[in-house]
Enzyme design. Structure first.
Site, PDB file in Angstrom:
ATOM      1  N   THR A 133      43.612   9.454   7.424  1.00  0.00           N
ATOM      2  CA  THR A 133      44.241  10.077   6.275  1.00  0.00           C
ATOM      3  C   THR A 133      43.291  10.195   4.978  1.00  0.00           C
ATOM      4  O   THR A 133      43.022  11.279   4.411  1.00  0.00           O
ATOM      5  CB  THR A 133      45.511   9.645   5.827  1.00  0.00           C
ATOM      6  OG1 THR A 133      46.448   9.220   6.874  1.00  0.00           O
ATOM      7  CG2 THR A 133      46.211  10.576   4.819  1.00  0.00           C
ATOM      8  N   SER A 158      41.156   1.408  -0.267  1.00  0.00           N
ATOM      9  CA  SER A 158      42.394   1.838  -1.000  1.00  0.00           C
ATOM     10  C   SER A 158      43.453   0.904  -1.222  1.00  0.00           C
ATOM     11  O   SER A 158      43.028  -0.073  -1.602  1.00  0.00           O
ATOM     12  CB  SER A 158      42.834   3.002  -0.409  1.00  0.00           C
ATOM     13  OG  SER A 158      43.718   3.540  -1.416  1.00  0.00           O
ATOM     14  N   HIS A 159      44.553   1.282  -0.718  1.00  0.00           N
ATOM     15  CA  HIS A 159      45.672   0.257  -0.985  1.00  0.00           C
ATOM     16  C   HIS A 159      45.945  -0.805   0.086  1.00  0.00           C
ATOM     17  O   HIS A 159      46.716  -1.710  -0.059  1.00  0.00           O
ATOM     18  CB  HIS A 159      46.984   1.229  -1.018  1.00  0.00           C
ATOM     19  CG  HIS A 159      47.355   1.942   0.135  1.00  0.00           C
ATOM     20  ND1 HIS A 159      46.668   2.851   0.684  1.00  0.00           N
ATOM     21  CD2 HIS A 159      48.123   1.564   1.094  1.00  0.00           C
ATOM     22  CE1 HIS A 159      47.286   3.365   1.683  1.00  0.00           C
ATOM     23  NE2 HIS A 159      47.960   2.555   2.247  1.00  0.00           N
ATOM     24  N   ASP A 216      46.079   1.196  -7.988  1.00  0.00           N
ATOM     25  CA  ASP A 216      45.861   0.559  -6.587  1.00  0.00           C
ATOM     26  C   ASP A 216      44.471  -0.011  -6.282  1.00  0.00           C
ATOM     27  O   ASP A 216      43.529   0.186  -7.377  1.00  0.00           O
ATOM     28  CB  ASP A 216      46.132   1.481  -5.370  1.00  0.00           C
ATOM     29  CG  ASP A 216      45.319   2.660  -5.209  1.00  0.00           C
ATOM     30  OD1 ASP A 216      44.591   2.878  -6.048  1.00  0.00           O
ATOM     31  OD2 ASP A 216      45.078   3.142  -4.087  1.00  0.00           O
ATOM     32  N   LYS A 260      43.372  12.057  -6.330  1.00  0.00           N
ATOM     33  CA  LYS A 260      44.266  11.833  -7.089  1.00  0.00           C
ATOM     34  C   LYS A 260      43.759  10.528  -8.057  1.00  0.00           C
ATOM     35  O   LYS A 260      42.528   9.990  -8.063  1.00  0.00           O
ATOM     36  CB  LYS A 260      45.390  11.071  -6.499  1.00  0.00           C
ATOM     37  CG  LYS A 260      45.117   9.972  -5.326  1.00  0.00           C
ATOM     38  CD  LYS A 260      46.528   9.728  -4.462  1.00  0.00           C
ATOM     39  CE  LYS A 260      46.138   8.519  -3.575  1.00  0.00           C
ATOM     40  NZ  LYS A 260      45.756   8.709  -2.305  1.00  0.00           N
TER      41      LYS A 260
END
Ligand code: VG1
Ligand code: CO
Length: 548
Positions: free
Chosen positions: A18, A117-118, A282, A381
């Site tokens: 993703t 990322s997270h 995050d 984002k």
């Protein structure tokens, strides 16, 4: 120093998901693993995007474990592959939205962001890499697929021999085999951009009037940005930003800003002396969670509220061209778009699908249910941007977070929403579950199960309205009469087993019913999801690991 060609062999599984290629740190630590992927990228760029030789590359990451090593490797490879200049964040740091801002501002050819990322970090955690194109946004599927294809045939990569690591700890300039390396302040460009969008005077006055805020940077990369802007430029009291020191392992925490993982912040916002406004971001600072006093805002509602009030924020005073949301995100924003008479787009999950809409001027605000919100100011984002947007709204209206959201529900109705994550399902079982579900779809349409009438049941496919590219198999949807939905898809960011995400939504127009417990309202849909997909049977699990 000399350019060396190093023999190598393909690694299986270097297909970006993703958001980039994410694997365990130990996988990235294998000799040649990172190098193969980076060379595959450099090999396909000319045919996909144009000749990069002599061009500028932006480089930085979220500071997680292995960031420091990977940055040096990539600098050497970039020099050996003929890049003209690399702008690298000081210490090898750049948040994802800041990298996007730097690419755009300096008209770079593209950028490499090092982040998972997270996902948790540290020696036993995850690492990741992704490529962003010249618009500052994640490479589209055409490019990520080309990288993957090349990674499967690669037999040589180029690097430099006999080069010591560069000292990236201070802003400065180096030369590496004819390539310029500029170490830049990771915050400066980003902070200027924020100042151009928001009413900093009004926000300063909001803090000066005694309002309090708690920003939890979750020991990740947003800390330096939040401190510089909130405590530095906006005059928030010292200590407003907590967990503001980026740590290579995020202090052992899971840097995912949601009610399940940001428990410290949840507790602080529920306490008797809670501040007016709570927020978190995050691992790479592109996600955000916003909270009022003892009040949680869902990301889907956040997007809708921001859209409805956008003209109160200087950068959006002229209004919105359109709104875009990922398919699983609730339809709250659609209602606002209808009221504003603007376009509303429904895209597959992942920010790369918003890029064309933003470039074409067909969307100004974008959002995902996964705590992601952003706008046309960059092509990612942007966590802190969303937080500043909410701060600007509070300063401009004098209303609290809770007041803004409740008024929104009264006007537009409430979209009750939740996501259930079933983590750690063996991959083959998760695949079997999805295959069986897809097989059942035709027979489900028109059925009534436990009083819920399934008006439509399909597998979401998206044709990009700008370039016509088709992305299919993007998530199974059950659309129920009255606007309720259940969506199923497998996560594309995990590194172990499979995670099934079940998204649940139900619309309620009646204000008298806007104060009910979310899971209770969604209970019939939760039961339907298990009945239709056989989650417990396939997954061998009793309950979702995370409910947000
Ligand atoms: C998740 C989210 C998705 C988000 C992606 C990257 O993907 O659901 O909305 O764009 O993470 O976010 P998946 O495939 O696991 O559902 V980030 O902040 O990790 O770059
Ligand atoms: Co992120």
């Amino acid at each position: 120093m000399s350019v060396a060609s190093v023999r190598t062999q393909p690694f299986a599984g270097q297909r970006p998901g993703t958001s980039g290629l994410r694997k365990k740190v130990t996988v990235f630590q294998q000799p040649h693993y990172l190098e193969n992927f980076v060379q595959a990228l450099f090999d396909i760029l000319p045919s996909q995007v144009g000749e990069f030789s002599g061009a500028t590359l932006v480089l930085g990451g979220d500071g997680r474990f292995h960031n420091r090593v990977a940055v040096q490797t990539i600098l050497r490879m970039a020099a050996a592959n003929g890049w003209g200049r690399v702008l690298v964040g000081q210490g090898g740091w750049l948040s994802t939205p800041a990298a996007s801002a730097v690419i755009r501002r300096h008209r770079a050819f593209g950028g490499i962001i090092l982040s998972a990322s997270h996902n948790p970090g540290g020696p036993d955690g995850d690492f990741g890499i992704k490529y962003n194109i010249g618009n500052g946004g994640p490479a589209p599927e055409k490019i990520t697929e080309a990288i993957y294809a090349r990674s499967q045939t690669i037999d040589v990569y180029r690097s430099l021999d006999g080069v010591a690591d560069l000292d990236l700890s201070q802003p400065g300039r180096f030369e590496l085999e004819g390539m310029a390396v500029e170490v830049i302040d990771p915050v400066a460009d980003y902070a200027e951009l924020m100042e151009s969008l928001f009413d900093f005077d009004a926000m300063r006055a909001w803090f000066a009037a005694g309002h309090r805020m708690r920003f939890d940077a979750m020991s990740a990369i947003c800390g330096p940005y939040a401190r510089a802007i909130l405590e530095g430029q906006l005059g928030a009291p010292a200590g407003t930003v907590v967990n503001g020191e980026p740590l290579e392992d995020f202090g052992g925490h899971h840097p995912d800003p949601n009610p399940a993982h940001a428990q410290e912040l949840m507790a602080a916002m529920a306490a008797a002396d809670a501040p007016d406004f709570g927020a978190a971001s995050d691992g790479d600072a592109d996600r955000n969670m916003v909270l009022g006093r003892d009040f949680v805002v869902t990301p889907s509602d956040s997007l809708a509220v921001m859209a409805a009030h956008a003209t109160l924020v200087p950068g959006y005073r002229a209004g919105l061209a359109g709104i875009a949301r990922s398919m699983p995100t609730s339809c709250a924003a659609d209602a606002v778009a209808r009221a504003l008479g603007i376009e509303c787009h429904e895209t597959p999950t992942g920010w790369k699908f918003f890029g064309n809409l933003l470039d074409a001027g067909r969307a100004t605000l974008c959002g995902e249910e996964s705590y992601g919100t952003g706008s046309s100011h960059v092509r990612e984002k942007d966590g802190l941007w969303a937080v500043l947007f909410w701060l600007n709204l509070q300063a401009a209206t004098g209303q609290s977070v809770e007041q803004l959201v409740r008024a929104h529900w009264t006007r537009f109705g409430r979209h009750y929403y939740s996501r259930h994550d079933w983590e750690g399902i063996p991959t083959d079982r998760a695949d079997a579950l999805m295959a069986e579900l897809r097989g059942r779809l035709p027979s489900l349409v028109g059925q009534t199960l436990d009083g819920l009438h399934l008006a439509q049941a399909d597998d979401f496919a998206y044709t990009d309205p700008v370039d016509g590219s088709l992305s299919s198999r993007q998530g199974v949807r059950l659309l129920i009469d009255g606007g309720a939905r259940v969506v199923f898809r497998l996560s594309g960011t995990g590194t172990e087993g499979a995670t099934l995400r079940v998204y649940l939504e139900r619309y309620e127009a009646e204000p008298a019913r806007h104060n009910l417990p979310v899971q209770q309202v969604l209970a019939p849909l939760i039961a339907l999801a298990d009945q239709v997909a056989g989650i417990r049977r396939h997954g061998g699990l009793d309950a979702p690991a995370v409910i947000t």
